[in-house]
Design an enzyme around this catalytic site. Structure first.
Site, PDB file in Angstrom:
ATOM      1  N   GLU A 275      40.949  81.737  54.845  1.00  0.00           N
ATOM      2  CA  GLU A 275      41.534  82.603  53.821  1.00  0.00           C
ATOM      3  C   GLU A 275      41.624  84.055  54.250  1.00  0.00           C
ATOM      4  O   GLU A 275      42.613  84.742  53.954  1.00  0.00           O
ATOM      5  CB  GLU A 275      40.721  82.484  52.528  1.00  0.00           C
ATOM      6  CG  GLU A 275      40.799  81.134  51.858  1.00  0.00           C
ATOM      7  CD  GLU A 275      39.804  80.120  52.392  1.00  0.00           C
ATOM      8  OE1 GLU A 275      39.823  78.962  51.936  1.00  0.00           O
ATOM      9  OE2 GLU A 275      39.002  80.479  53.298  1.00  0.00           O
TER      10      GLU A 275
ATOM     11  N   ARG B 238      37.056  84.637  48.957  1.00  0.00           N
ATOM     12  CA  ARG B 238      36.508  84.755  50.303  1.00  0.00           C
ATOM     13  C   ARG B 238      37.208  85.861  51.105  1.00  0.00           C
ATOM     14  O   ARG B 238      36.734  86.248  52.173  1.00  0.00           O
ATOM     15  CB  ARG B 238      36.639  83.419  51.036  1.00  0.00           C
ATOM     16  CG  ARG B 238      36.112  82.245  50.226  1.00  0.00           C
ATOM     17  CD  ARG B 238      36.195  80.947  50.974  1.00  0.00           C
ATOM     18  NE  ARG B 238      35.077  80.804  51.889  1.00  0.00           N
ATOM     19  CZ  ARG B 238      34.844  79.713  52.610  1.00  0.00           C
ATOM     20  NH1 ARG B 238      35.666  78.686  52.537  1.00  0.00           N
ATOM     21  NH2 ARG B 238      33.803  79.636  53.408  1.00  0.00           N
TER      22      ARG B 238
ATOM     23  N   LYS C 135      39.058  58.556  57.487  1.00  0.00           N
ATOM     24  CA  LYS C 135      39.045  58.896  56.058  1.00  0.00           C
ATOM     25  C   LYS C 135      39.525  57.695  55.256  1.00  0.00           C
ATOM     26  O   LYS C 135      40.521  57.063  55.595  1.00  0.00           O
ATOM     27  CB  LYS C 135      39.938  60.105  55.776  1.00  0.00           C
ATOM     28  CG  LYS C 135      39.390  61.429  56.276  1.00  0.00           C
ATOM     29  CD  LYS C 135      40.198  62.613  55.782  1.00  0.00           C
ATOM     30  CE  LYS C 135      39.747  63.063  54.412  1.00  0.00           C
ATOM     31  NZ  LYS C 135      40.336  64.351  53.999  1.00  0.00           N
TER      32      LYS C 135
END
Length: 627
Positions: free
Chosen positions: A367, A395, A281
């Site tokens: 979630e 969600r 990253k």
């Protein structure tokens, strides 16, 4: 002219030599860093996916082949080489290009994304549709290691392996422990195993073994297990092989030659394939490599130093106030447990996690699990506080309803980013939470007008014996000082902010501040308003609202939320149910539409939920027009 300026389509990429591709990768990184340093955006993830992007476009026939980026915040390089370089300066700007993949923006964007872990399921759906339509083109789903923590990704893997569709899943791994075996041998094995002639030979040999009378199936199973054992010893692919995927990797995601070679090998597969690539990253920009969490989603910054250009006004954000109060309250209440879904920094819980590591749970991008897990904690006497963005809590609708609300467990939902969020656009605005929570029995919902009220609501929530949600916006509030020992609020009790005889404005959350500004402007036009800070969406303060609705017949409700099923609807329903008549009521909120990306203040004005919209609505109730 730079190489990048000459690129508009995948065909242009295919015309370059591999040496030129490496130069193009350098130019793309410079372009991304330059624009994101001005506009903000998802920097680290996009920098890490540059070579992977180029290799995919070099090998596959896009957009005939379909490419799906999971979440989409790593797709900046993809945008730059698909005709959007000239518009890239408008990235995440009002009426500019999106920071995520968006199917309406380009035929090269295979699916509109913004939430994580959708790419495999969407890819399988597209893959099966192509199968039914006799379309032999490829489907490639690129998913990050973080997104693999969500159950949806495994549901997609499971059905893909069951249907045996020829989906290509590329795992872009920049953090997971499964990358420990990366090395020259692993890379060589994967590039060798993926060769077309070996894949064909393996399939033919497998068919031959199965054809042997009586013992064929047994010998085939022994051979298959031997192959899997060897690959597991050399590579970390046993998990994906269990889903009936042919696994290859790990491959260095910044080695263009290796990437291109293996993508050529696995193109047009007969069975599901998972290619595991490892990336860094922030690759190519030292500050982002050093601090990828900060540069995951960043505001404008100075390129030379990586330091933010944002000047602090000294006012803490709502998120910071929440995090500070959580840490403070946990000191005297050992039952408080903080839960987050891969967002400890974004939800302000970093300090809490340092001070109370055993009472801080980061469940990853999961979630639904976060909610049911919290219900389990609450069932044994703890007070779990789930800190989560409004758009992501969507969600877990069923888990909130079924696992929390039925038995009325005391789970606190700290809903950050409620309302208009800004530059991340329609997938991230938290404009639906009142509606999807208000219908749930046993649920209490509140929203603060300022920082101190947020602190008081958190105290209220932790003491409340049932499911409760407090919803607050992104960014800073009006700068109100937080009391040293905030007192809890009485559930369902509103507060009159100002008195006036001509107009009743009932507002919720940060819309109360807009109402106060509107009142001052209306006074200049001879209209005096009473402002009620509702504080609670559910239950409403019936007695107070009815008292004023009987006296003041012109009423405006204000919310930073969709009108359908929102706060204004709850006020109307209550007045109708209680038999109150003779009033004129105007609801101010977001109409039934998705809100695009842009600065919060611009969007509030454009979608008519700011103080000007309140003034305009009030004047219309009086048959006047705004100057």
């Amino acid at each position: 002219m730079s190489l990048l300026e000459q690129i508009n389509t995948s065909k242009n990429i295919k015309e370059l030599s591999r040496k030129e591709l490496k130069l193009l990768a350098f130019e793309i990184r410079e372009r991304i860093i330059d624009v994101v340093s001005k506009n903000g955006g998802h920097l680290a993830s996009s920098l890490g996916a540059v070579e992977l992007t180029l290799a995919i476009h070099y090998v596959f026939d896009l957009p005939k082949d379909t490419l799906i980026w999971d979440v989409g915040h790593q797709s900046y390089a993809h945008k730059l080489i698909t005709g959007r370089n000239d518009a890239f300066d408008t990235l995440r700007q009002y009426k500019g290009i999106s920071g995520f993949s968006k199917i309406k923006e380009s035929p090269y964007d295979g699916f509109t994304v913004g939430h994580s872990s959708t790419s495999i399921s969407a890819g399988l759906g597209i893959c099966h549709a192509k199968y039914l339509n006799k379309d032999t083109s490829d489907v490639i789903s690129v998913i990050g290691d973080g997104s693999l923590t969500a159950g949806l990704a495994y549901e997609g893997l499971n059905q893909t392996g069951d249907l045996k569709r020829n989906l290509i899943v590329i795992l872009n791994d920049n953090d997971m422990s499964i990358s420990a075996n990366v090395g020259a041998l692993s890379s060589l094995l994967s590039r060798t195993f993926s060769a077309k002639y070996l894949q064909s030979m393996r399939n033919q040999f497998g068919a031959f073994l199965k054809s042997l009378p009586k013992i064929g199936n047994d010998i085939y199973k022994i051979a298959k297990r031997s192959e899997e054992s060897f690959k597991t010893f050399m590579t970390p692919g046993i998990l994906f092989e269990a889903f009936n995927f042919d696994y290859f990797g790990p491959i260095n995601g910044h080695n263009l030659d290796h990437l291109i070679d293996i993508l050529i090998n696995i193109k047009n597969p007969k069975d599901p394939i998972l290619l595991h690539v490892t990336t860094v990253k922030g690759k190519g920009y030292a500050p982002a490599e050093k601090n990828p969490i900060y540069f995951h989603g960043v505001g404008s910054f100075t390129i030379d130093t990586g330091k933010s250009n944002k000047k602090s006004n000294g006012i803490p954000t709502y998120t910071q106030v929440f995090g500070s109060q959580m840490t403070k309250l946990a000191k005297t209440n050992e039952k408080i447990v903080a839960v987050t879904a891969a967002m400890p920094e974004g939800t302000g819980l970093t300090e809490f996690s340092r001070q109370y590591p055993d009472r801080f749970l980061d469940v990853g991008i999961a979630e639904q699990h976060a909610v049911t897990f919290s219900a389990g904690l609450a069932s044994k006497g703890l007070r779990p506080v789930i800190a989560i963005y409004s758009t992501f809590l969507q969600r877990a609708f069923d888990q909130i309803l079924h696992d929390v609300c039925i038995d009325a467990y005391p789970v606190v939902f700290a809903i950050d980013r409620g309302g208009i969020v800004g530059e991340d656009g329609p997938t991230h605005h938290g404009l639906f939470d009142f509606s999807y929570l208000r219908c749930m029995p046993n649920m209490t919902i509140m929203a603060p007008m300022d920082e101190n009220e947020l602190a008081r609501m958190l105290v209220t929530a932790i003491q409340h014996d049932g499911p409760i949600a407090l919803r607050y916006p992104r960014g800073t509030g009006p700068g109100v000082e937080v009391e040293e020992n905030p007192e809890p609020l009485k559930i369902g009790k509103a507060k009159v902010i100002n008195q006036g005889d001509d107009l009743l404005i009932i507002a919720i959350g940060n819309s109360v501040i807009e109402a106060v500004k509107a009142k001052k402007r209306l006074e200049e036009k001879g209209i005096n308003a009473t402002i009620i800070n509702a504080r609670f969406i559910k239950p409403l303060d019936k007695d107070l609202i009815i008292e004023y609705a009987i006296k003041i017949k012109k009423i405006i409700t204000v919310e930073e939320h969709v009108l359908d099923g929102g706060f204004g609807s709850s006020v109307l329903e209550m007045l109708a149910d209680e038999g109150v008549t003779g009033f004129l009521l105007k609801r101010i909120g977001i109409k039934n539409r998705f809100v695009e990306h842009g600065p919060q203040n611009v969007l509030r004005k454009d979608y008519e939920i700011d103080d000007t919209a309140i003034v305009s609505a009030a004047l219309k109730l009086y048959g006047k027009t705004i100057d």
